[in-house]
Design a protein around this motif. Structure first.
Motif, mmCIF file in Angstrom:
data_model
loop_
_atom_site.group_PDB
_atom_site.id
_atom_site.type_symbol
_atom_site.label_atom_id
_atom_site.label_comp_id
_atom_site.label_asym_id
_atom_site.label_seq_id
_atom_site.Cartn_x
_atom_site.Cartn_y
_atom_site.Cartn_z
ATOM 1 N N ALA A 71 0.804 -1.231 0.000
ATOM 2 C CA ALA A 71 0.000 0.000 0.000
ATOM 3 C C ALA A 71 0.835 1.280 0.000
ATOM 4 N N TYR A 74 0.698 3.630 -2.920
ATOM 5 C CA TYR A 74 -0.408 4.556 -3.200
ATOM 6 C C TYR A 74 0.036 6.006 -3.094
ATOM 7 N N PRO A 77 -0.179 8.047 -6.869
ATOM 8 C CA PRO A 77 -1.350 8.789 -7.346
ATOM 9 C C PRO A 77 -1.805 9.846 -6.344
ATOM 10 N N ALA A 78 -1.564 9.604 -5.046
ATOM 11 C CA ALA A 78 -2.014 10.553 -4.024
ATOM 12 C C ALA A 78 -1.331 11.903 -4.200
ATOM 13 N N LEU A 224 -1.729 -4.606 2.261
ATOM 14 C CA LEU A 224 -2.891 -3.823 1.835
ATOM 15 C C LEU A 224 -3.135 -2.579 2.685
ATOM 16 N N VAL A 225 -2.348 -2.399 3.739
ATOM 17 C CA VAL A 225 -2.474 -1.181 4.552
ATOM 18 C C VAL A 225 -1.082 -0.589 4.787
ATOM 19 N N LEU A 226 -1.061 0.624 5.304
ATOM 20 C CA LEU A 226 0.219 1.251 5.626
ATOM 21 C C LEU A 226 0.746 0.671 6.934
ATOM 22 N N PHE A 236 3.811 8.494 4.801
ATOM 23 C CA PHE A 236 2.906 8.677 3.663
ATOM 24 C C PHE A 236 2.480 10.146 3.554
ATOM 25 N N VAL A 240 3.675 12.566 0.571
ATOM 26 C CA VAL A 240 2.646 13.042 -0.356
ATOM 27 C C VAL A 240 2.634 14.569 -0.407
ATOM 28 N N THR A 277 -5.358 10.131 -13.135
ATOM 29 C CA THR A 277 -4.535 9.346 -12.202
ATOM 30 C C THR A 277 -5.210 8.030 -11.816
ATOM 31 N N LEU A 281 -4.506 2.922 -10.745
ATOM 32 C CA LEU A 281 -5.105 1.787 -10.030
ATOM 33 C C LEU A 281 -4.826 0.496 -10.793
#
Lengths: 494, 66
Positions: A71, A74, A77-78, A224-226, A236, A240, A277, A281
């Motif tokens: 994850a 991500y 795109p963020a 699947l998670v931070l 993150f 970002v 963006t 995915l």
């Protein structure tokens, strides 16, 4: 020669042809070369800005990070969509000022705002320094793509060299027009390939997208998670924010902004680009599928996951098409980056050293600088071994050090002066370079610091110190500044 | 800076501010684990917000500055 190599070569030649013919009917001067005469409307600006996102980094690095770090990927795109939100407010201001003052490059913008040629030189050097890792990403990615997709017939090094020659050739001939034309071909290809792969692979192997994620969840739920530590939430958020700030400070995106034909074109693009963006995915879907299907790629080899999985799944001709799309995602951004760096250096060094230089001489110098930068980037590509995502973060950490100077320069009354801005930038850049090379984190100095603080990205820490230095030095030099500005104004030739 | 542009802060605050609430696998939405859906959701919402800002932004009235 196998079928996939044949397809890739065909597209390479097509890109070269499109890039060269783009020059037809244009009288080349510096503004035409760098900005297409400030004539690009919504469509071309969209392609060029989008071209700066769909680079080999997103293609290979995005799936590579989803594969190896889950994850945390991500963040890509963020930061991109948040950069577009910011751009709605920010970039029309930059465009307007640059148009009024006939500015064609980022260093010139800073030199003009701070009335200081030294400022322009610092920005030009920093911009080139930040661009080199970025160009290296493209050449490295190109090498990976072509060698994998040709089933090893062409070595990564040979592919990087050929790619560098092609892109250098058409940039030298056509300038940004070449990039715009190849961008059309590239965006069409990449859209088709990414959506096809992102949908086909999860359905082929898992019977759907949700079943695929459920399989990942059953074996590696942490993907699947931070995480709680390391690539955590505070990492993150800080990364970002930093990259969102840095996005339009990258010399190539800055230059694309200037090439627009109006402010409204830029605002319209800000609306459409976040939706684009979403394409990322699909890139992630491929990376997650690869976790289950081709486990065992270590470290930087994670960047190979998309291509390895595709090779395992498809016939050679499909691999050829994927390889061709990948090739284009390296060429287009690399071309704009090369040009941004060279125009910036030409403007802030050559034009200052040789004020009487004609447009023709400036063009010749720009072209020579393009060759030099290509060669430097090639050398780094062949000798270095970092994963693409690390190079990406380093570029942003460096370039974001321009943010305080940029934001303070926007209002009519600039609260900082050139001394403060330059000192701050230098402090920030030195911290980034030191922390990256010596691999230090906050905990190196303060061992008891909680992970939530230790994980804050180096670039943000450097930015923080940068702002403090900028403010202090500006305050200390407040009075000297007024006199100097006056004398410099008198000296000013243009 | 006109008031409508303050809406531009919403994606930053909403997306990053509520991240700890969104950092989980379940529920799945549109086939995606929740965190990934959260990212995708804000991309779409950001675009919608920008469209609203564009529509009401007085800077976009009249002819484009050339």
């Amino acid at each position: 020669m196998n079928i996939s190599l044949l397809i890739i070569s065909t597209f390479l030649i097509l890109a070269l042809y499109l890039g060269i013919q783009a020059r037809k009917g244009k009288d080349m001067n510096m503004e035409q070369f760098a900005l297409g005469g400030r004539g690009f409307g919504t469509f071309f600006i969209f392609l060029l800005i989008a071209g700066e996102i769909y680079t080999t980094f997103t293609f290979l690095g995005g799936s590579g990070w989803a594969y190896s770090k889950g994850a945390a990927a991500y963040y890509v795109p963020a930061y991109i969509f948040l950069a577009y939100v910011l751009s709605y407010w920010l970039v029309p201001k930059i465009w307007r000022y640059s148009k009024q003052h006939a500015i064609i490059s980022q260093p010139e913008y800073f030199a003009s705002k701070f009335k200081s040629r030294s400022m322009g030189m610092i920005v030009a050097v920093l911009g080139s320094l930040a661009l080199i890792p970025y160009i290296v990403i493209q050449l490295k990615g190109l090498g990976i793509i072509v060698s994998e997709a040709s089933y090893g017939v062409i070595s990564p090094v040979a592919a990087s060299v050929i790619g560098a020659i092609v892109v250098t050739t058409y940039v030298m001939i056509s300038g940004i027009h070449g990039s715009a034309w190849t961008a059309i071909l590239k965006d069409f290809m990449i859209l088709a390939v990414v959506i096809f792969l992102g949908v086909y692979i999860p359905f082929h192997y898992f019977g759907g997208i949700q079943p695929m994620f459920e399989t990942v969840q059953a074996t590696k739920p942490e993907m699947l998670v931070l995480a709680d530590q390391g690539l955590s939430q505070s990492w993150f958020v800080s990364t970002v924010l930093l990259n969102a700030l840095g996005f339009y400070l990258l010399p190539q995106t800055f230059m694309v902004v200037l090439s627009s034909n109006g402010e409204r074109t830029l605002r319209k693009n800000a609306i459409a680009l976040p939706l684009y963006t979403l394409l990322l995915l699909f890139v992630f879907f491929i990376g997650f599928a690869a976790i289950m299907e081709i486990p065992g790629l270590q470290g930087a080899d994670g960047d190979l996951s998309l291509l390895r999985l595709a090779i395992q799944t498809f016939d050679p001709w499909v691999i050829g098409v994927i390889g061709a799309a990948g090739l284009l995602t390296a060429l287009v951004p690399a071309s704009v980056m090369l040009m941004a760096a060279s125009v910036g250096l030409t403007n802030s060094f050559y034009k200052v050293l040789v004020p009487a230089a004609t447009e023709m001489q400036q063009l010749i110098v720009s072209r020579m600088i393009i060759i030099v930068i290509s060669i430097i980037a090639l050398i780094v590509t062949v000798t270095g071994g970092e994963a693409l995502a690390i190079l990406n973060i380093m570029s942003y950490s460096l370039i974001t050090q321009l943010a305080p100077a940029l934001f303070c320069s926007l209002p009519k009354n600039n609260i900082i002066n050139k001394h403060g801005a330059m000192a701050g930038i230098l402090a920030g850049v030195l911290i980034v370079l030191y922390a990256t090379i010596a691999e230090v984190k906050i905990a190196t100095f303060l061992p008891d610091v909680p992970p939530a603080i230790n994980d804050i990205s180096t670039g943000v820490m450097a930015l923080f110190i940068n702002i403090i230095v900028t403010m202090i030095v500006s305050a200390l030099t407040k009075h000297t500044n007024i006199r100097e500005t006056e004398t410099e104004n008198l000296d000013k030739i243009s | 800076m006109n008031a409508i542009k303050l809406l531009l802060f919403v994606p930053f605050i909403g997306f990053l501010g509520l991240l700890s609430f969104a950092n989980k696998v379940e529920p799945y939405i549109l086939g995606m684990p929740f965190l990934l859906f959260w990212v995708a959701f804000w991309m779409v919402l950001a675009s919608v917000i920008l469209m609203i800002v564009y529509k009401f932004d007085p800077d976009n009235e009249g002819s484009d500055s050339e």
